[in-house]
Design an enzyme around this catalytic site. Structure first.
Site, mmCIF file in Angstrom:
data_model
loop_
_atom_site.group_PDB
_atom_site.id
_atom_site.type_symbol
_atom_site.label_atom_id
_atom_site.label_comp_id
_atom_site.label_asym_id
_atom_site.label_seq_id
_atom_site.Cartn_x
_atom_site.Cartn_y
_atom_site.Cartn_z
ATOM 1 N N SER A 206 0.822 -1.259 0.123
ATOM 2 C CA SER A 206 0.045 -0.009 -0.105
ATOM 3 C C SER A 206 0.906 1.214 -0.120
ATOM 4 C CB SER A 206 -0.939 -0.036 1.228
ATOM 5 O OG SER A 206 -0.327 0.081 2.339
ATOM 6 N N ASP A 464 -3.061 6.858 11.717
ATOM 7 C CA ASP A 464 -2.128 6.181 10.726
ATOM 8 C C ASP A 464 -0.927 6.918 10.563
ATOM 9 O OD1 ASP A 464 -1.103 4.828 8.592
ATOM 10 O OD2 ASP A 464 -2.772 5.197 7.345
ATOM 11 N N HIS A 467 1.205 5.912 6.255
ATOM 12 C CA HIS A 467 0.765 6.128 4.997
ATOM 13 C C HIS A 467 1.208 7.713 4.952
ATOM 14 C CE1 HIS A 467 -1.358 2.198 5.092
ATOM 15 N NE2 HIS A 467 -0.817 2.245 3.878
#
Length: 495
Positions: A206, A464, A467
């Site tokens: 990702s 998070d 990312h």
């Protein structure tokens, strides 16, 4: 009896009697005279209006001649019409030919311009080390960001931090400044010319998808609306494809978090607690990488869940239809050892199947996490939440939990197992460790849904710190790739 001869005059038939000679004409009556004068005056008046002297016959002939002059023969009219049509058709054909010629010249000029730009090489200064430098703040926004969040329709909600409620945009304005040289100016049209009739593919997890979204936004800015499309979840869901139609160029992302096969290869359902890898099995994924002109690989974040990796025993399970049960037999292997074996499998495939004259290969360094705020001196912080500045002016070593052993393994494999193909190692790890401010934090998704205000207020659970917001740090990573592409000679002609 003797007849008496008649005289000659008596032998001829009697002539007609001559009309008696008339008397001299009597003078005209007064009324007749008036009528005669009227007729003479009328004649003279009409003759004078006709503009010419002479007799009635001459005037009649002249009028007939004028009539003929005004009314040419119909054959002449048809002939002239046909001549006019031929002339008009010739003019149209000439104009069409001229227009076609001009279009051909313009097309040739455009092709020449494209070819010239494709051949353009941006020279980097000798000894320029792109990955050694510092972060500088571009307050005026002259160089950063390279695009605006609102200008890129292809960004997903996972990375649109400003749209998701982040209030400061300073993370967008930090520019990487290498020591002793400058980053080449990013020219999206130049990159697209290098990509004309070619494919650029990101392969990995990702974070590589995060970088792929960045690259799509970087190049799409110069593609007119209607000339760009994005297809998601093609090829059984593993592939996303952005296409710049005018250039016949694609920027793609292929899901393969471990590069080799694993039980986490489903691109949409991959939250598997016990992740198992088959460290010798790469063909199933690799067949999708053939005939790609630029390949960008990464694998790192999925290796950090455990200190030991589960490695599938044997290869029979891959050929069976046992589903999850087929991954149940595995051995535990130390993380760096498993990482080395996987990269060896990958490197051997690259060296055997890639034509270095036609394909350029990159391997991305490790993208770091920021979940230990005390490591950068914020003892009261919670992971990366509320961080708005990079780490600057630091003299001590920074230990935020990056597994530098894997970084060393990657460099070693690239140096030892690649003989035909030169792979560019994009060394982003150290410079990215400084960017604690650039993560999506609580301004992102959780299980496909935006975080609620209550969840945003609980960063310990929901932040998070893996990312990155876009525009942001991955744009710099792609700037490095851009610099390598445009500073190298063009690949061989399209294949």
């Amino acid at each position: 009896m003797q007849h008496r001869r008649k005289p000659a005059s008596a032998a001829a038939p009697p002539a007609a009697k001559q009309a008696p000679s008339r008397r001299p004409t009597a003078p005209l009556s007064l009324a007749g005279l008036v009528v005669a004068l009227f007729l003479v005056a009328t004649f003279l008046y009409n003759d004078d209006r006709g503009g010419g002297g002479g007799s009635d016959l001459g005037g009649t002939v002249a009028l007939a001649g004028q009539a003929r002059a005004r009314s040419p023969d119909l054959r002449v009219l048809h002939q002239r019409h046909e001549e006019d049509q031929v002339a008009e058709g010739g003019a149209k054909q000439s104009a069409a030919a001229e227009e076609a010629k001009q279009q051909q010249q313009e097309a040739a000029a455009a092709k020449e311009s494209h070819h010239h730009k494709q051949q353009q090489v941006v020279r980097l200064p000798a000894g320029c080390e792109l990955y050694q430098g510092r972060w500088t703040f571009d307050a005026a926004g002259e160089h950063s960001p390279l695009y605006r969040e609102s200008e890129c329709e292809f960004l997903t909600e996972q990375v649109t931090c400003m749209r998701n409620g982040r209030r400061d945009d300073s993370y967008q304005k930090w520019r990487w400044q290498p020591h002793g040289c400058d980053m080449p100016r990013f020219d999206a049209s130049l990159l697209l010319e290098r990509l004309r009739n070619k494919r650029l593919m990101f392969v990995g997890d990702s974070l590589n998808r995060n970088q792929w979204e960045s690259m799509v936004c970087l190049v799409q800015s110069v593609v007119p609306r209607g000339q760009k499309t994005l297809q998601k979840f093609v090829n059984n869901g593993s592939l996303n494809v952005f296409t710049a139609h005018e250039y016949n160029a694609t920027v793609e992302f292929y899901w393969a978090p471990f590069l080799v096969q694993s039980n986490s290869d489903d691109p949409q359902v991959h939250s598997v607690m016990d992740r198992v890898i088959a460290w010798r099995a790469i063909a199933k994924h690799a067949k999708n990488w053939k005939d790609v002109d630029y390949l960008v690989f990464n694998t790192y974040i999925w290796w950090l869940n455990t200190f030991e990796m589960k490695v599938l025993k044997g290869s029979g399970a891959l050929r069976s239809n046992k589903g999850a049960a087929g991954w149940s037999k595995y051995a535990l292997v130390d993380r760096p050892v498993a990482y080395r074996e996987v990269l060896k499998t990958w490197a051997k495939w690259v060296d055997r199947h890639i034509d270095p004259n036609r394909t350029t290969v990159f391997f991305m360094g490790m993208s770091p996490n920021h979940i230990t705020p005390w490591a950068w001196g914020n003892d009261g912080g919670i992971k990366c939440a509320m961080e708005t500045q990079p780490i600057v002016n630091r003299t001590e070593p920074l230990n935020i939990g990056t597994d530098w052993r894997l970084h060393g393994v990657a460099r070693g494999v690239l140096a030892r197992y690649l003989h035909r193909v030169s792979v560019h190692f994009v060394d982003i790890t150290g410079l990215s460790e400084l960017r604690k401010d650039a993560h999506t934090s609580v301004h992102t998704l959780r299980q496909g849904k935006l975080l609620t205000p209550e969840q945003q207020a609980d960063p310990k659970t929901y932040a998070d710190c893996i990312h990155w917001c876009l525009p942001g740090l991955p744009d710099t990573w792609n700037h490095f790739i851009y610099a390598q592409i445009v500073s190298a000679p063009p690949l061989l002609p399209d294949h």
